[in-house]
Design a protein around this motif. Sequence first.
Motif, mmCIF file in Angstrom:
data_model
loop_
_atom_site.group_PDB
_atom_site.id
_atom_site.type_symbol
_atom_site.label_atom_id
_atom_site.label_comp_id
_atom_site.label_asym_id
_atom_site.label_seq_id
_atom_site.Cartn_x
_atom_site.Cartn_y
_atom_site.Cartn_z
ATOM 1 N N LYS B 128 28.717 -46.860 8.313
ATOM 2 C CA LYS B 128 28.660 -46.761 9.769
ATOM 3 C C LYS B 128 27.503 -47.572 10.335
ATOM 4 O O LYS B 128 27.624 -48.170 11.406
ATOM 5 N N GLN B 133 28.160 -48.284 14.219
ATOM 6 C CA GLN B 133 28.671 -47.025 14.803
ATOM 7 C C GLN B 133 27.555 -45.990 14.822
ATOM 8 O O GLN B 133 27.632 -44.958 14.148
ATOM 9 N N TYR B 139 24.485 -48.013 19.421
ATOM 10 C CA TYR B 139 25.917 -48.180 19.200
ATOM 11 C C TYR B 139 26.334 -49.572 19.619
ATOM 12 O O TYR B 139 26.231 -49.929 20.795
ATOM 13 N N THR B 140 26.798 -50.384 18.649
ATOM 14 C CA THR B 140 27.180 -51.760 18.981
ATOM 15 C C THR B 140 28.620 -52.060 18.583
ATOM 16 O O THR B 140 29.085 -53.174 18.754
ATOM 17 N N TYR B 141 29.315 -51.042 18.038
ATOM 18 C CA TYR B 141 30.685 -51.261 17.561
ATOM 19 C C TYR B 141 31.607 -51.485 18.753
ATOM 20 O O TYR B 141 31.476 -50.822 19.779
ATOM 21 N N SER B 149 31.317 -43.700 21.229
ATOM 22 C CA SER B 149 29.898 -43.700 20.864
ATOM 23 C C SER B 149 29.343 -42.276 20.866
ATOM 24 O O SER B 149 28.494 -41.930 20.048
ATOM 25 N N PHE B 152 30.275 -40.615 17.637
ATOM 26 C CA PHE B 152 29.404 -40.951 16.510
ATOM 27 C C PHE B 152 28.033 -40.314 16.676
ATOM 28 O O PHE B 152 27.395 -39.947 15.684
ATOM 29 N N THR B 153 27.566 -40.165 17.923
ATOM 30 C CA THR B 153 26.317 -39.436 18.133
ATOM 31 C C THR B 153 26.453 -38.011 17.596
ATOM 32 O O THR B 153 25.609 -37.542 16.829
#
Lengths: 146, 218
Positions: B128, B133, B139-141, B149, B152-153
Amino acid sequence: MSADSNHNQGHGEHHVMPLSTYFAVFGALLVLTGITVLVSFLKLGLLVAVVIASIKAALVVGYFMHLKYDDRFYSVILLSSLFAIFCFFLFVFLDFTSRGMVVPEEETNFLRNERAMIERLEQEEAAAAAAAEEEEEEEAEEDTGG
Amino acid sequence: MSTAHAHGGHHHPFHAHHFETLPQQEASARMGMWLFLGQELLFFSAVFVAFFVFQYMYPEGFLEAHRTLSIPLGTLNTLVLLTSSLTMALAVRNAQLGDNKGVVKQLGFTIALATVFMIVKYFEYSGKIEKGQLPGQWYTYEGLPEGASIFFTMYFVMTGLHGLHIVIGIGVLAWILIRATKNQFSAEYYAPVENVGLYWHLVDLIWIFLFPFLYLIE
């Protein structure tokens, strides 16, 4: 050692379960894990997964954590904690699902749609800008070529 | 031993002087442990509630982001943790029987499985991190709907807190393993093994709920 027997925690203190119980519980946990993974591919949703997870949790608490054979007092501690969690979930859930009825502007769906819309507009703008840039580059290439 | 005590006769070395009897001491320790576990459940329930609220706000983002998680790796870690719960329970059983060698063996398995769990987590996390991610501003995905985002947090907060409990668990498991090598446990006195076991099973319980909510539910 006169007080010894009186202070003993009833029937549960030194209850040693047979090994077969441990392996039976472990087997059940493995089977339930398999079921919950397989069921997830059928997309049956939240309820089935929560029921299976709860059965697994009950097996771990009842046998591995000895609550079934222990003093009921420890069960009361656990249940009061679970009751507090139930209230916590219930009221947050009620708030979130009914907020839109009272304050339409705070309807979460509304917020979501609004944000999605803003994002779409930004993407369109960015795409338009990128297209304009590409055109400029092509023009520049034509200029140098000619 | 050396402590002066009102009761005469045989006195267990780990019987603290402020407890009437050893069984009373053990019951107090277990009550304290269960109160702590009750508090742990409340603590984890807060991140679960946060997860559900965000899921309600961003259903598409959460759905698409959850599909990027590896179900095989999640299932593997579930099996690893369930097995470690079994070996932990067997360690407590050995302690009840006064078999310190058996305690050492089963705790060794438990620590090894806990380490396997963290190694699998390392591979999941590094995947990730490579893809970007990551939580919040890191978050740059690209290519997932809004709310991914936040998924994923929540993923990192929930599995991170759980992973922290595993790491602390490895520490306390090592502590009672060392005590077991010194033959300190007996049928009469095994509360430390029992209580560390209760803690370890709680960590397993949290994962039993984390796994379906993060990895499985569509």
